[in-house]
Design a protein around this motif. Structure first.
Motif, PDB file in Angstrom:
ATOM      1  N   ALA A 198      -0.468 -33.017  23.346  1.00  0.00           N
ATOM      2  CA  ALA A 198       0.368 -32.255  22.418  1.00  0.00           C
ATOM      3  C   ALA A 198      -0.445 -31.357  21.488  1.00  0.00           C
ATOM      4  O   ALA A 198       0.118 -30.491  20.821  1.00  0.00           O
ATOM      5  N   PHE A 199      -1.764 -31.559  21.430  1.00  0.00           N
ATOM      6  CA  PHE A 199      -2.618 -30.784  20.531  1.00  0.00           C
ATOM      7  C   PHE A 199      -3.514 -29.841  21.332  1.00  0.00           C
ATOM      8  O   PHE A 199      -4.104 -30.244  22.339  1.00  0.00           O
ATOM      9  N   SER A 200      -3.618 -28.615  20.865  1.00  0.00           N
ATOM     10  CA  SER A 200      -4.561 -27.685  21.493  1.00  0.00           C
ATOM     11  C   SER A 200      -5.989 -27.974  21.040  1.00  0.00           C
ATOM     12  O   SER A 200      -6.941 -27.762  21.788  1.00  0.00           O
ATOM     13  N   ASP A 201      -6.136 -28.457  19.807  1.00  0.00           N
ATOM     14  CA  ASP A 201      -7.443 -28.873  19.292  1.00  0.00           C
ATOM     15  C   ASP A 201      -7.728 -30.275  19.819  1.00  0.00           C
ATOM     16  O   ASP A 201      -7.119 -31.255  19.385  1.00  0.00           O
ATOM     17  N   LYS A 202      -8.652 -30.383  20.763  1.00  0.00           N
ATOM     18  CA  LYS A 202      -8.882 -31.656  21.435  1.00  0.00           C
ATOM     19  C   LYS A 202      -9.562 -32.694  20.546  1.00  0.00           C
ATOM     20  O   LYS A 202      -9.461 -33.892  20.814  1.00  0.00           O
ATOM     21  N   TRP A 219     -17.711 -42.717  15.306  1.00  0.00           N
ATOM     22  CA  TRP A 219     -18.910 -41.888  15.462  1.00  0.00           C
ATOM     23  C   TRP A 219     -18.609 -40.435  15.826  1.00  0.00           C
ATOM     24  O   TRP A 219     -19.534 -39.646  15.994  1.00  0.00           O
ATOM     25  N   GLN A 220     -17.324 -40.117  15.963  1.00  0.00           N
ATOM     26  CA  GLN A 220     -16.925 -38.737  16.255  1.00  0.00           C
ATOM     27  C   GLN A 220     -17.562 -38.211  17.544  1.00  0.00           C
ATOM     28  O   GLN A 220     -18.051 -37.085  17.600  1.00  0.00           O
ATOM     29  N   TRP A 221     -17.552 -39.043  18.563  1.00  0.00           N
ATOM     30  CA  TRP A 221     -18.105 -38.642  19.857  1.00  0.00           C
ATOM     31  C   TRP A 221     -17.006 -38.042  20.722  1.00  0.00           C
ATOM     32  O   TRP A 221     -15.993 -38.693  21.001  1.00  0.00           O
ATOM     33  N   LYS A 222     -17.222 -36.836  21.179  1.00  0.00           N
ATOM     34  CA  LYS A 222     -16.259 -36.225  22.090  1.00  0.00           C
ATOM     35  C   LYS A 222     -16.210 -36.970  23.421  1.00  0.00           C
ATOM     36  O   LYS A 222     -15.152 -37.076  24.046  1.00  0.00           O
ATOM     37  N   THR A 223     -17.363 -37.482  23.846  1.00  0.00           N
ATOM     38  CA  THR A 223     -17.387 -38.205  25.118  1.00  0.00           C
ATOM     39  C   THR A 223     -16.561 -39.489  25.049  1.00  0.00           C
ATOM     40  O   THR A 223     -16.020 -39.938  26.061  1.00  0.00           O
ATOM     41  N   GLN A 272     -13.143 -34.516  33.107  1.00  0.00           N
ATOM     42  CA  GLN A 272     -12.952 -34.208  31.689  1.00  0.00           C
ATOM     43  C   GLN A 272     -14.157 -33.454  31.131  1.00  0.00           C
ATOM     44  O   GLN A 272     -14.007 -32.477  30.390  1.00  0.00           O
ATOM     45  N   ILE A 273     -15.344 -33.909  31.482  1.00  0.00           N
ATOM     46  CA  ILE A 273     -16.567 -33.267  30.986  1.00  0.00           C
ATOM     47  C   ILE A 273     -16.684 -31.845  31.523  1.00  0.00           C
ATOM     48  O   ILE A 273     -16.982 -30.904  30.778  1.00  0.00           O
ATOM     49  N   LEU A 274     -16.448 -31.675  32.814  1.00  0.00           N
ATOM     50  CA  LEU A 274     -16.538 -30.342  33.411  1.00  0.00           C
ATOM     51  C   LEU A 274     -15.508 -29.397  32.803  1.00  0.00           C
ATOM     52  O   LEU A 274     -15.806 -28.230  32.523  1.00  0.00           O
ATOM     53  N   ARG A 275     -14.299 -29.904  32.582  1.00  0.00           N
ATOM     54  CA  ARG A 275     -13.251 -29.073  31.995  1.00  0.00           C
ATOM     55  C   ARG A 275     -13.625 -28.656  30.575  1.00  0.00           C
ATOM     56  O   ARG A 275     -13.417 -27.507  30.173  1.00  0.00           O
ATOM     57  N   ARG A 276     -14.185 -29.594  29.809  1.00  0.00           N
ATOM     58  CA  ARG A 276     -14.587 -29.286  28.436  1.00  0.00           C
ATOM     59  C   ARG A 276     -15.725 -28.269  28.413  1.00  0.00           C
ATOM     60  O   ARG A 276     -15.737 -27.351  27.588  1.00  0.00           O
ATOM     61  N   GLU A 277     -16.669 -28.413  29.335  1.00  0.00           N
ATOM     62  CA  GLU A 277     -17.804 -27.488  29.372  1.00  0.00           C
ATOM     63  C   GLU A 277     -17.361 -26.083  29.780  1.00  0.00           C
ATOM     64  O   GLU A 277     -17.888 -25.092  29.287  1.00  0.00           O
ATOM     65  N   LEU A 278     -16.378 -26.005  30.668  1.00  0.00           N
ATOM     66  CA  LEU A 278     -15.892 -24.698  31.106  1.00  0.00           C
ATOM     67  C   LEU A 278     -15.172 -23.949  29.993  1.00  0.00           C
ATOM     68  O   LEU A 278     -15.146 -22.714  29.976  1.00  0.00           O
ATOM     69  N   HIS A 279     -14.576 -24.690  29.050  1.00  0.00           N
ATOM     70  CA  HIS A 279     -13.802 -24.060  27.981  1.00  0.00           C
ATOM     71  C   HIS A 279     -14.580 -23.956  26.674  1.00  0.00           C
ATOM     72  O   HIS A 279     -14.001 -23.731  25.625  1.00  0.00           O
ATOM     73  N   ARG A 280     -15.875 -24.129  26.747  1.00  0.00           N
ATOM     74  CA  ARG A 280     -16.699 -23.966  25.543  1.00  0.00           C
ATOM     75  C   ARG A 280     -16.706 -22.511  25.093  1.00  0.00           C
ATOM     76  O   ARG A 280     -16.755 -21.608  25.895  1.00  0.00           O
ATOM     77  N   LYS A 323      -8.387 -37.897  18.037  1.00  0.00           N
ATOM     78  CA  LYS A 323      -8.187 -38.763  16.874  1.00  0.00           C
ATOM     79  C   LYS A 323      -6.782 -39.359  16.866  1.00  0.00           C
ATOM     80  O   LYS A 323      -6.605 -40.564  16.650  1.00  0.00           O
ATOM     81  N   SER A 324      -5.793 -38.518  17.101  1.00  0.00           N
ATOM     82  CA  SER A 324      -4.406 -38.988  17.067  1.00  0.00           C
ATOM     83  C   SER A 324      -4.139 -39.999  18.178  1.00  0.00           C
ATOM     84  O   SER A 324      -3.519 -41.050  17.949  1.00  0.00           O
ATOM     85  N   ALA A 325      -4.613 -39.686  19.382  1.00  0.00           N
ATOM     86  CA  ALA A 325      -4.402 -40.595  20.507  1.00  0.00           C
ATOM     87  C   ALA A 325      -5.155 -41.906  20.308  1.00  0.00           C
ATOM     88  O   ALA A 325      -4.667 -42.978  20.675  1.00  0.00           O
TER      89      ALA A 325
END
Length: 235
Positions: A148-152, A84-88, A227-235, A157-159
């Motif tokens: 290892a990827f900058s694109d999360k 479903w391509q969910w970031k969460t 994880q959520i807070l970190r992702r929101e801060l780097h938007r 996907k890889s992980a």
């Protein structure tokens, strides 16, 4: 069928769910671990063969069982992310991974401590032990690949693919004592038809497992919030 899950694809809903579940997991962890450990370590009867050295079971067995369950949960989160391509979902997978790695390490460490007086050695390349060691490296591999990827999104996907491939190791761990001639003892708490552990030893073990589930839930919820807070801060 899975429509109820869809709202949690949004980070706001996932964060709110963490806040809702966290107190319940925390209370379960505190009560379960205190009661289970105190009962098992101080009041359960000694084993007629192993004496008091068997008491490490109250740490070893919960960590060993739940290291596998946690891996399955991590793989499911990765599967949801891929489908479903969910970031969460990817964030949940990575929130679970370090907790699972710690559990697996604890199971290996306590197993070695238990094996020394029972087998006369800290380690042997037994099928169960080797498969459990592979599980530890799978957890580390998922974490390393994600980092290892900058694109999360690509990292997730890889992980996730690696986590799903590693699921094959779970039945190997579980059935290794049946498929191969190993030193590791067979099932105990799952053999309710033919009990191999006395109820006075079993109940504190089950309570310890429940407490460990609460601890895992607490740590995963805290990790996911970060994880959520970190992702929101780097938007």
């Amino acid at each position: 069928m899975f429509n109820w899950l869809h709202p949690y694809a949004k980070t706001e809903r996932a964060y709110a769910l963490c806040n809702t579940l966290l107190p319940y997991f925390f209370v379960t962890a505190v009560v379960g671990l205190l009661v289970g450990f105190i009962w098992g370590l101080a009041f359960a009867p000694s084993d007629y063969q192993q004496g008091d050295s068997f008491r490490i079971i109250y740490i070893h067995v919960p960590s060993a069982i739940l290291s596998m369950s946690t891996y399955v949960a991590m793989a499911i989160a990765g599967f949801v992310g891929l489908v479903w391509q969910w970031k969460t979902a990817y964030m949940s997978m990575i929130a679970i991974a370090p907790v699972g790695a710690i559990l697996t390490f604890i199971s290996l460490f306590t197993g070695a401590a238990w094996g020394k007086p029972m087998w006369g050695t800290w380690w042997i390349w037994d099928a169960r032990l080797t498969a459990q060691l592979i599980l530890f490296f799978l957890y580390l591999g998922v974490l390393a690949l994600y980092g290892a990827f900058s694109d999360k999104t690509q990292a997730g996907k890889s992980a996730a693919i690696m986590a799903l491939v590693g699921v094959i190791n779970i039945p190997i761990i579980h059935y290794s004592v049946e498929w191969w001639n190993t030193l590791h003892q067979g099932a105990t708490i799952t053999k309710f038809g033919k009990p191999s552990i006395a109820p006075s030893m079993l109940w504190p073990l089950l309570i310890s497992i429940a407490g460990m589930v609460g601890l895992i839930g607490t740590l995963v919820m805290m990790n996911l919030k970060n994880q959520i807070l970190r992702r929101e801060l780097h938007r």
